[in-house]
Design a protein around this motif. Structure first.
Motif, PDB file in Angstrom:
ATOM      1  N   ARG A 174       0.864  -1.189   0.000  1.00 25.73           N
ATOM      2  CA  ARG A 174       0.000   0.000   0.000  1.00 25.73           C
ATOM      3  C   ARG A 174       0.895   1.231   0.000  1.00 25.73           C
ATOM      4  N   THR A 175       0.573   2.191  -0.855  1.00 28.31           N
ATOM      5  CA  THR A 175       1.359   3.418  -0.926  1.00 28.31           C
ATOM      6  C   THR A 175       0.482   4.579  -1.372  1.00 28.31           C
ATOM      7  N   ASP A 176       0.860   5.769  -0.955  1.00 24.30           N
ATOM      8  CA  ASP A 176       0.158   6.968  -1.390  1.00 24.30           C
ATOM      9  C   ASP A 176       0.854   7.604  -2.596  1.00 24.30           C
TER      10      ASP A 176
ATOM     11  N   GLY B 117      -3.024   3.531  -5.382  1.00 20.74           N
ATOM     12  CA  GLY B 117      -2.903   3.213  -3.966  1.00 20.74           C
ATOM     13  C   GLY B 117      -2.055   1.994  -3.636  1.00 20.74           C
ATOM     14  N   TYR B 118      -1.594   1.270  -4.645  1.00 15.83           N
ATOM     15  CA  TYR B 118      -0.771   0.082  -4.414  1.00 15.83           C
ATOM     16  C   TYR B 118       0.417   0.089  -5.352  1.00 15.83           C
TER      17      TYR B 118
END
Length: 132
Positions: free
Chosen positions: A23-25, A30-31
Motif C-alpha cells: 500500500r502506498t500513497d 494506492g498500491y
C-alpha cells in the motif's frame, strides 16, 4: 566468473523470486508492486554471480548480512530494467524449480508497459499473486 549457461542454471535453481504488493500513497491507484530476485550462498559464490551478471548489464546489491537475525550473505537483483535483462537471457523453454519465473516474467512485462498503474492491471497483479 561463470559462463552464460552456468549463470542461467544458477538463477533457475538458486534465485528466489520476491513479489509483493504494498500500500502506498505515491501512486493514484494506492498500491505498488515490488518484484526482485534474491540469491543466498557463500560470499565467494555471490561475488562471482555478481561479476557475471555485470556482463549482462545487470546491477545487483550484495550484503554480507541479510539481517541481524540472519547473518548470512545475500545478493539482491531489483529494478525493472535489471530484471528485464535477466529474463531476456533465460531461454523460454526453461522453468525454475519453484515454477515462479513465468509469473515474474508476466509481472515485469506489465511493469515495463506500465499496466500496473490501472485498476485492471492491479487486479491482474493480485490474480498473479494469488490473492484473488
Amino acid at each position: 566468473m561463470f559462463s552464460k549457461d552456468m549463470l542461467v542454471g544458477i538463477l533457475l535453481s538458486c534465485a528466489k523470486v520476491q513479489f509483493k504488493i504494498i500500500r502506498t500513497d505515491e501512486l493514484k491507484i494506492g498500491y505498488k508492486p515490488i518484484v526482485g530476485l534474491s540469491i543466498r550462498g557463500t560470499a565467494k559464490f555471490l561475488n562471482g554471480v555478481q561479476r557475471s551478471l555485470l556482463h549482462w548489464g545487470v546491477y545487483s546489491s550484495y550484503h554480507n548480512e541479510e539481517s541481524s537475525s540472519r547473518p548470512k550473505p545475500i545478493l539482491y537483483i531489483s529494478g525493472i530494467m535489471n530484471l528485464k535483462k535477466v529474463i531476456n537471457n533465460i531461454p523460454d523453454n526453461l522453468e525454475s524449480r519453484q515454477g515462479e519465473w513465468t509469473t515474474m516474467d508476466k509481472v515485469v512485462k506489465m511493469l515495463v508497459n506500465k499496466e500496473h498503474l490501472t485498476q485492471k492491471g492491479l487486479d491482474k497483479l493480485l490474480e498473479l499473486k494469488g490473492v484473488i
